[in-house]
Design an enzyme around this catalytic site. Sequence first.
Site, PDB file in Angstrom:
ATOM      1  N   ARG A 250     -32.301 -82.099 -22.530  1.00 52.82           N
ATOM      2  CA  ARG A 250     -31.058 -81.550 -21.993  1.00 52.82           C
ATOM      3  C   ARG A 250     -30.021 -81.429 -23.097  1.00 52.82           C
ATOM      4  NH1 ARG A 250     -29.244 -81.532 -16.885  1.00 52.82           N
ATOM      5  NH2 ARG A 250     -27.809 -80.159 -17.948  1.00 52.82           N
TER       6      ARG A 250
ATOM      7  N   ARG B 226     -31.554 -65.828 -29.653  1.00 54.25           N
ATOM      8  CA  ARG B 226     -32.607 -64.873 -30.024  1.00 54.25           C
ATOM      9  C   ARG B 226     -32.429 -64.392 -31.462  1.00 54.25           C
ATOM     10  NH1 ARG B 226     -36.469 -65.144 -28.084  1.00 54.25           N
ATOM     11  NH2 ARG B 226     -35.953 -64.702 -25.953  1.00 54.25           N
TER      12      ARG B 226
ATOM     13  N   ARG C 153     -25.117 -75.111 -20.495  1.00 50.20           N
ATOM     14  CA  ARG C 153     -26.116 -76.173 -20.396  1.00 50.20           C
ATOM     15  C   ARG C 153     -27.489 -75.627 -20.763  1.00 50.20           C
ATOM     16  NH1 ARG C 153     -22.571 -77.098 -16.009  1.00 50.20           N
ATOM     17  NH2 ARG C 153     -21.938 -79.267 -15.729  1.00 50.20           N
TER      18      ARG C 153
ATOM     19  N   TYR D 286     -25.064 -83.721 -26.072  1.00 51.33           N
ATOM     20  CA  TYR D 286     -23.876 -83.327 -25.323  1.00 51.33           C
ATOM     21  C   TYR D 286     -22.719 -83.252 -26.308  1.00 51.33           C
ATOM     22  CZ  TYR D 286     -26.645 -84.133 -21.208  1.00 51.33           C
ATOM     23  OH  TYR D 286     -27.632 -84.047 -20.256  1.00 51.33           O
TER      24      TYR D 286
ATOM     25  N   CYS E  27     -31.162 -67.005 -18.847  1.00 53.85           N
ATOM     26  CA  CYS E  27     -29.792 -67.395 -18.509  1.00 53.85           C
ATOM     27  C   CYS E  27     -29.591 -67.315 -16.998  1.00 53.85           C
ATOM     28  CB  CYS E  27     -28.778 -66.460 -19.171  1.00 53.85           C
ATOM     29  SG  CYS E  27     -28.719 -66.584 -20.958  1.00 53.85           S
TER      30      CYS E  27
ATOM     31  N   GLU F 190     -24.514 -71.586 -13.206  1.00 55.38           N
ATOM     32  CA  GLU F 190     -24.503 -72.943 -12.658  1.00 55.38           C
ATOM     33  C   GLU F 190     -23.935 -72.929 -11.234  1.00 55.38           C
ATOM     34  OE1 GLU F 190     -25.437 -76.907 -13.127  1.00 55.38           O
ATOM     35  OE2 GLU F 190     -25.668 -75.419 -14.706  1.00 55.38           O
TER      36      GLU F 190
ATOM     37  N   ARG G 166     -22.652 -86.851 -19.506  1.00 58.25           N
ATOM     38  CA  ARG G 166     -23.600 -87.956 -19.699  1.00 58.25           C
ATOM     39  C   ARG G 166     -23.153 -88.807 -20.876  1.00 58.25           C
ATOM     40  NH1 ARG G 166     -28.822 -88.057 -17.469  1.00 58.25           N
ATOM     41  NH2 ARG G 166     -28.655 -90.180 -18.230  1.00 58.25           N
TER      42      ARG G 166
END
Length: 123
Positions: A7, A63, A90, A108, A75, A78, A116
């Site tokens: 992540r 890319r 994210r 992060y 893509c 959210e 997190r």
Amino acid sequence: MSVRGIRGAITVQANDRQQIWDASVKLMNAVVEVNGIEPEEICSVMITVTQDLDAAFPAKAIRELSGWDYVPLMCSVEIPVKGSLERCIRFLVHVNTDLKQSDMRHVYLGGAEALRPDLAAGR
């Protein structure tokens, strides 16, 4: 060999194409570096953005990086949860590896460290 998930998240200051691209490249480079992986080992990358980011596709910036020609990138938007972190990109990077899931290093950056804090500190 197994497929593991890594992540990552980062925030931008504004809904600006260049900021979105720069942040996406910064985050991907950090994920690759801290995990010691190469694009060839990556199965795919799922990228989400919050609804307030619609100036660019983060995948387009990735890319353009060397070696990323054949890595599947997708893509999406959210889920718009009230009170959630704004202007956030994210990643969920799927990688082929012999390492355990607990060995994966999640990244992060910026305001996304709040998502997190236990992982943002590098464990």
